[in-house]
Scaffold this active site. Structure first.
Site, PDB file in Angstrom:
ATOM      1  CG  HIS A 259      -0.518   0.407   2.492  1.00  0.00           C
ATOM      2  ND1 HIS A 259      -0.298  -0.480   3.520  1.00  0.00           N
ATOM      3  CD2 HIS A 259      -0.211   1.626   2.978  1.00  0.00           C
ATOM      4  CE1 HIS A 259       0.130   0.191   4.573  1.00  0.00           C
ATOM      5  NE2 HIS A 259       0.184   1.465   4.266  1.00  0.00           N
ATOM      6  CG  ASP A 303      -2.242 -11.501  -0.512  1.00  0.00           C
ATOM      7  OD1 ASP A 303      -1.596 -12.349   0.121  1.00  0.00           O
ATOM      8  OD2 ASP A 303      -3.392 -11.711  -0.963  1.00  0.00           O
ATOM      9  CB  SER A 400       2.808   1.795   6.258  1.00  0.00           C
ATOM     10  OG  SER A 400       1.561   1.737   6.880  1.00  0.00           O
ATOM     11  N   GLY A 401       5.077  -0.574   6.178  1.00  0.00           N
ATOM     12  CA  GLY A 401       6.138  -1.176   5.383  1.00  0.00           C
ATOM     13  C   GLY A 401       7.369  -1.503   6.213  1.00  0.00           C
TER      14      GLY A 401
HETATM   15  C1  4AZ Z   1      -1.016   3.776   8.553  1.00  0.00           C
HETATM   16  O1  4AZ Z   1      -1.923   4.555   8.304  1.00  0.00           O
HETATM   17  C2  4AZ Z   1      -1.107   2.967   9.795  1.00  0.00           C
HETATM   18  N1  4AZ Z   1      -1.713   1.320  14.432  1.00  0.00           N
HETATM   19  C3  4AZ Z   1      -0.092   2.079  10.090  1.00  0.00           C
HETATM   20  C4  4AZ Z   1      -0.179   1.335  11.235  1.00  0.00           C
HETATM   21  C5  4AZ Z   1      -1.245   1.454  12.072  1.00  0.00           C
HETATM   22  C6  4AZ Z   1      -2.239   2.321  11.797  1.00  0.00           C
HETATM   23  C7  4AZ Z   1      -2.156   3.089  10.653  1.00  0.00           C
HETATM   24  C8  4AZ Z   1      -1.286   0.619  13.309  1.00  0.00           C
HETATM   25  O2  4AZ Z   1      -0.030   3.672   7.826  1.00  0.00           O
END
Ligand code: 4AZ
Length: 450
Positions: A259, A303, A400-401
């Site tokens: 994503h 995925d 993220s990632g």
């Molecule tokens: C995000 O938006 C995100 N609490 C990543 C992780 C989490 C929530 C949001 C986990 O990238």
């Protein structure tokens, strides 16, 4: 003239002052009383306080000299690095020993590392011992050669002595064939190596740290990471701005979340950087190719995995090297302590840090994570929850990632999860959800061959 000749005949050729003390005393004895020197008058007499003062002065100088000698010879220790090898017998050939992350490699290495540690800690050089590790195992017919790496501290004067002692302790350890493992003491080889060679050995292996920091498990909430503490952590930047986290898994590839590439897939828009400071970065690389999981669907959670191929190889050093990928069969049970790291927001819609942050969390049972109050069945088998049901400590936007990692019993770090999704950050009953790396281990191997 003649008298003078007579005198020559009885006088010694060297001056009187050169006579031995014994001759001097005999000479004095045969002198008339009036000509004798008074016994005490030739020596000056010192008062008692002055003698005591002089004795104390001499003792003080002696003490300082000995102290300085001890300091430079014993306290001023230097660090010495060694590499070596020995043969472990009676092990049927198994090529799993060649894989650095296999169960067989970890099991046998752990036994050998414990035996080395015990041998050194029980020896008379236990104070000089710093670390010993098995670097690789090389299987052969009915035996395995263990390549080892050792660190000791010693004063420069004891350097050669220390090497000999290490050798004899290891030989003794290999002779004591207690337990399930039998070794060949005659196969032992040991040599001193430079610091840079030693660091190269460690940094070429996955999931290790050249500098031994043990602070991660004492940190409760999120806190700033130290340089070299999470050397596989990368920042994925889009047009120069931090966008997502990623983990270095080989000298050419990183793993991240699919994503992270929602809007554009052009590699030219992305850079990857390393080091704790996101801007300006410690090291930067360009992206050659982005591989998104074929089954990933935008705005869905399953995925959520992608691979990044760099344009050039990463030169591993203390601050930048790869994390270990777990075997597909490896199990990370609920309750295990894990660490999530990243430059993500410090709270939902909150500020972003400049320095890398780390947070200790725990793996949460998938059934608990799927309970009605939590994610109500949204967590698939290919995902893993980590954090606390009570909230507070969690990954957030911008993480993220990035990696969720676990240290095995040998303190080697494995990538357990990839930060993927969650309901905001740190909310009660809403822990972080990660892609389960074991579920994607074969997919990764099929794409990049590691
Ligand atoms: C995000 O938006 C995100 N609490 C990543 C992780 C989490 C929530 C949001 C986990 O990238």
């Amino acid at each position: 003239m003649c008298v003078a000749v007579m005198m020559e005949a009885v006088t010694p050729v060297f001056p009187i002052s050169a006579l031995s003390p014994m001759v001097e005393r005999i000479k004095e004895k045969f002198q008339p009383k009036w000509a004798r020197k008074p016994v005490m008058s030739s020596r000056p007499s010192f008062p008692l306080w002055m003698i005591i003062l002089i004795v104390f002065g001499v003792l003080a100088i002696l003490g300082i000299t000995i102290g300085l000698l001890v300091h430079f010879l014993a306290v001023e220790n230097k660090t010495y690095y060694y590499r070596g090898s020995f043969k472990v017998k009676g092990i049927p050939y198994n090529n799993n020993y060649e894989r650095e992350t296999s169960q067989e490699t970890n099991h046998l290495s752990h036994i050998l590392e414990n035996r080395m540690m015990n041998a050194f800690q029980k020896s008379n050089i236990y104070r000089q011992y710093i670390n010993s590790q098995v670097i690789t195992l090389i299987p052969d017919n009915n035996s395995v050669t263990a390549r080892i790496w050792l660190v000791f501290k010693a004063s420069a004067s004891k350097k050669e002595n220390t090497r000999r002692r290490i050798e004899s302790i290891l030989q003794q350890m290999l002779r004591n064939n207690t337990g399930s493992v039998t070794a060949d003491p005659n196969s032992l080889k040991l040599e001193e190596i430079s610091k840079s060679e030693a660091e190269k050995m460690i940094n070429s292996r996955c999931g290790r740290r050249a500098r031994m920091s043990a602070t991660y498990d004492r940190v409760k909430g999120g806190s700033t990471a130290q340089e070299g503490e999470w050397p596989w952590q990368a920042s994925l930047k889009k047009n120069g701005r931090h966008y997502c986290g990623a983990s270095l898994i080989s000298d050419r590839y990183l793993v991240t979340a699919a994503h992270c590439f929602q809007k554009t897939l052009n590699p030219a828009n992305y850079t990857v950087s390393f080091g704790t400071r996101v801007n300006p970065p410690y090291m930067q690389h360009y992206v050659q190719k982005i591989i998104i999981h074929e089954d990933y669907v935008r705005n869905e959670h399953h995925d959520d995995v992608a691979l990044i191929q760099l344009t050039g190889k990463v030169l591993f050093n203390n601050n930048v090297h790869r994390v270990c990928l777990p075997e597909a069969s490896q199990i990370f049970p609920a309750g295990e302590g894990v660490v999530v790291t990243g430059w993500g927001a410090l709270s939902y819609d909150g500020e972003y840090p400049v320095l890398l942050q780390k947070a200790s969390v725990k793996i949460i049972d998938t059934n608990i994570c799927n309970s009605k109050e939590a994610y109500n069945g949204l967590v698939k088998d290919t995902m893993i929850c980590a954090g606390y049901m009570a909230g507070n400590i969690d990954a957030c936007q911008g993480d993220s990632g990035g990696p969720l990692v676990h240290p095995n019993s040998r303190n080697i770090w494995y990538l357990v999860g990839i930060v993927s999704w969650g309901n905001e950050c740190g909310k009660i009953n809403k822990p972080g959800v990660y892609m389960r790396v074991t579920s994607y281990r074969k997919w990764i191997a099929s794409k990049i061959g590691v």
